[in-house]
Design a protein around this motif. Structure first.
Motif, short mmCIF file in Angstrom:
data_model
loop_
_atom_site.label_atom_id
_atom_site.label_comp_id
_atom_site.label_asym_id
_atom_site.label_seq_id
_atom_site.Cartn_x
_atom_site.Cartn_y
_atom_site.Cartn_z
N TYR A 1 -9.72 -3.73 -5.78
CA TYR A 1 -8.89 -4.45 -5.07
C TYR A 1 -9.57 -5.42 -4.04
O TYR A 1 -10.16 -5.28 -3.27
CB TYR A 1 -7.80 -3.78 -4.53
CG TYR A 1 -6.75 -4.50 -4.07
CD1 TYR A 1 -5.94 -5.50 -4.78
CD2 TYR A 1 -6.32 -4.62 -2.51
CE1 TYR A 1 -4.65 -6.28 -4.41
CE2 TYR A 1 -5.18 -5.24 -2.09
CZ TYR A 1 -4.62 -6.18 -3.25
OH TYR A 1 -3.33 -6.65 -2.70
N SER B 1 -4.74 2.12 4.06
CA SER B 1 -5.67 1.34 3.56
C SER B 1 -7.12 1.62 4.12
O SER B 1 -7.47 0.98 5.33
CB SER B 1 -5.15 -0.12 4.06
OG SER B 1 -6.20 -1.26 3.68
N ASN C 1 -10.98 -0.28 -2.61
CA ASN C 1 -10.34 -1.21 -1.59
C ASN C 1 -11.34 -2.08 -0.73
O ASN C 1 -11.94 -1.75 0.06
CB ASN C 1 -9.41 -0.59 -0.82
CG ASN C 1 -8.52 -1.50 -0.02
OD1 ASN C 1 -8.40 -2.64 -0.35
ND2 ASN C 1 -8.04 -1.09 1.20
N HIS D 1 0.87 -1.21 -0.02
CA HIS D 1 -0.20 0.03 0.01
C HIS D 1 0.86 1.16 0.02
O HIS D 1 2.00 1.42 0.84
CB HIS D 1 -0.97 0.16 1.21
CG HIS D 1 -1.98 -0.97 1.43
ND1 HIS D 1 -3.11 -0.90 0.70
CD2 HIS D 1 -2.01 -2.29 1.77
CE1 HIS D 1 -4.03 -1.77 0.96
NE2 HIS D 1 -3.29 -2.59 1.75
N THR E 1 -7.35 2.72 -1.75
CA THR E 1 -6.02 2.41 -1.74
C THR E 1 -5.09 2.80 -2.78
O THR E 1 -5.81 2.86 -3.98
CB THR E 1 -5.73 1.18 -1.10
OG1 THR E 1 -4.24 1.13 -0.54
CG2 THR E 1 -5.95 0.21 -1.97
#
Length: 444
Positions: free
Chosen positions: A398, A79, A92, A75, A83
């Motif tokens: 992600y 986070s 994220n 990262h 991110t």
């Protein structure tokens, strides 16, 4: 099976690919001869350890499928719901900063101030000389949140389960836990020396029958469940488990790692969700790395339980350094914000509800998800799961694939962590992108 030895490297990689789409028994039959061809006879080489061999095979799978390794991504900042990796931003779903308090200005300021006052380490176990005022303040707030007499905070969530279970129970005792319980609980049970039995997931009736058959043979009996299960995001029927533990004169432990800060009108966890007293459960366990934006674990319960752990549990307090000033202060600040701002947990649950409704509308398999901070999208196929993860990553989303052996092959999934700072637009975009990817990539 002897023909496996004659396969080329390319054919071996294809074989490994096939393993992911077969059932576990067939996979094991195919994999063992391949492992044998790769092994040497040197017992001192770490190359021959099974864990390293598994990583090599996994790397070959990624290479065969032309996929990036999804693990250990770095990262480039906090986070949160967004991110960044390698200069690119992502929506994220890979972290459990449930209440968005890691990176919150108040939490960060508290951690910095604690370093100025107490340094970066307490430099001793708390029982000797490592106690600072923040430890007691944090424990008081944790006890308030869980409606218990007392609490103790430890340096690791994993070590909390290992240390506490192995300290409290021994060879004369019996421990029964849910089939989907966290690995840290299993490790603690094994180290305790107690007899261990596993009941089917959330099946309180099966537990009741097991106790009828086994309770009389043991001195103390402990039942262990989770408030929210970390792979499926479902909630057990806690009042039923409380009834059973009382009926059979057992102790009940609830792991609140994914429940505290998430469920209940105030976000206080399982007792808040079900409207029960904190004293109805004997041992409340939780982690500080999720809703509490820090690092560590804790136990809440009666004063007798906590004093026992503070003075006698080797892995908890006696032979372990105390939580660092920064981590203690961060958790304390986060806990106070949770008490002050229950709307954070409510917002998380609203985003989870939206995600689930949109997923169901797109006929995605969410398993037993029930509006908590964890939502699985079950693919039942590890190759598809990996490809979906890569597709979403390429689209700026992600999320991590969960594959065998963490779950069975038929339960391979993408696991989405829902956090309170996600916007409605981010959730809608994510689910719609996922549904389009599933339609494109799913085998006919």
């Amino acid at each position: 099976m002897d023909k496996v030895k004659d396969l080329s490297d390319v054919e071996k990689r294809l074989l490994l690919k096939q393993l992911l789409s077969r059932n576990e028994k067939k996979a094991a039959q195919l994999l063992n001869p391949l492992k044998a061809t790769q092994a040497s006879n040197d017992p001192t080489s770490f190359n021959n350890f099974s864990g390293f061999k598994m990583l090599q095979e996994q790397a070959e799978i990624f290479q065969t499928l032309a996929l990036k390794n999804p693990y250990f991504c770095t990262h480039e900042g906090i986070s949160d719901h967004v991110t960044a990796f390698e200069g690119r931003k992502y929506i994220n779903y890979s972290g459990y900063n449930y209440l968005g308090l890691s990176g919150h200005p108040e939490v960060s300021a508290a951690a910095k101030n604690a370093i100025d006052l107490y340094g970066t380490s307490v430099s001793a176990s708390r029982i000797v000389s490592g106690e600072i005022p923040l430890h007691a303040e944090l424990e008081q707030v944790l006890a308030e949140i869980h409606d218990t007499e007392s609490a103790v905070a430890l340096v690791s969530g994993y070590a909390t389960n290992v240390s506490v279970i192995s300290h409290l129970f021994g060879a004369k005792d019996l421990i029964l836990h849910d089939a989907l319980i966290h690995n840290s609980v299993i490790t603690g049970c094994i180290l305790s020396g107690a007899k261990r039995l596993v009941f089917p997931h959330n099946d309180w009736e099966a537990l009741d029958q097991m106790l009828k058959e086994n309770r009389h043979n043991h001195e103390r009996v402990l039942i262990i469940i989770e408030g929210v299960y970390s792979m499926d995001g479902d909630i057990p029927d806690l009042p039923r488990f409380i009834e059973i533990k009382k009926q059979h004169q057992c102790l009940l432990m609830v792991d609140e790692a994914h429940a505290a800060g998430v469920i209940g009108p105030r976000g206080y966890g399982s007792h808040d969700h079900f409207g029960i007293k904190g004293s109805d459960v004997d041992i409340w366990m939780g982690t500080l790395s999720k809703s509490f934006a820090s690092c560590g674990g804790y136990i809440c319960g009666s004063r007798a339980l906590i004093e026992n752990l503070k003075y006698n549990a080797a892995g908890a307090i006696l032979f372990s350094v105390g939580i660092s000033p920064a981590n203690t202060a961060a958790a304390l600040a986060a806990a106070r914000i949770l008490q002050r701002e229950p709307e954070r947990a409510a917002r998380l649950r609203a985003r989870s509800k939206l995600f689930i409704e949109r997923a169901q509308a797109n006929q995605l398999d969410i398993g037993d998800a029930s509006g908590t901070g964890v939502i699985p999208i079950i693919t039942g196929n590890s190759v598809l799961c990996l490809k979906l993860g890569q597709y979403l990553s390429d689209a700026g989303i992600y999320v991590h694939p969960i594959l065998y052996p963490a779950v069975s092959e038929s339960a391979a999934r993408l696991r989405f962590f829902i956090t309170c700072n996600l916007t409605e637009d981010e959730v809608i975009h994510t689910v719609d992108t996922l549904a389009a990817a599933m339609h494109k990539l799913e085998p006919n």
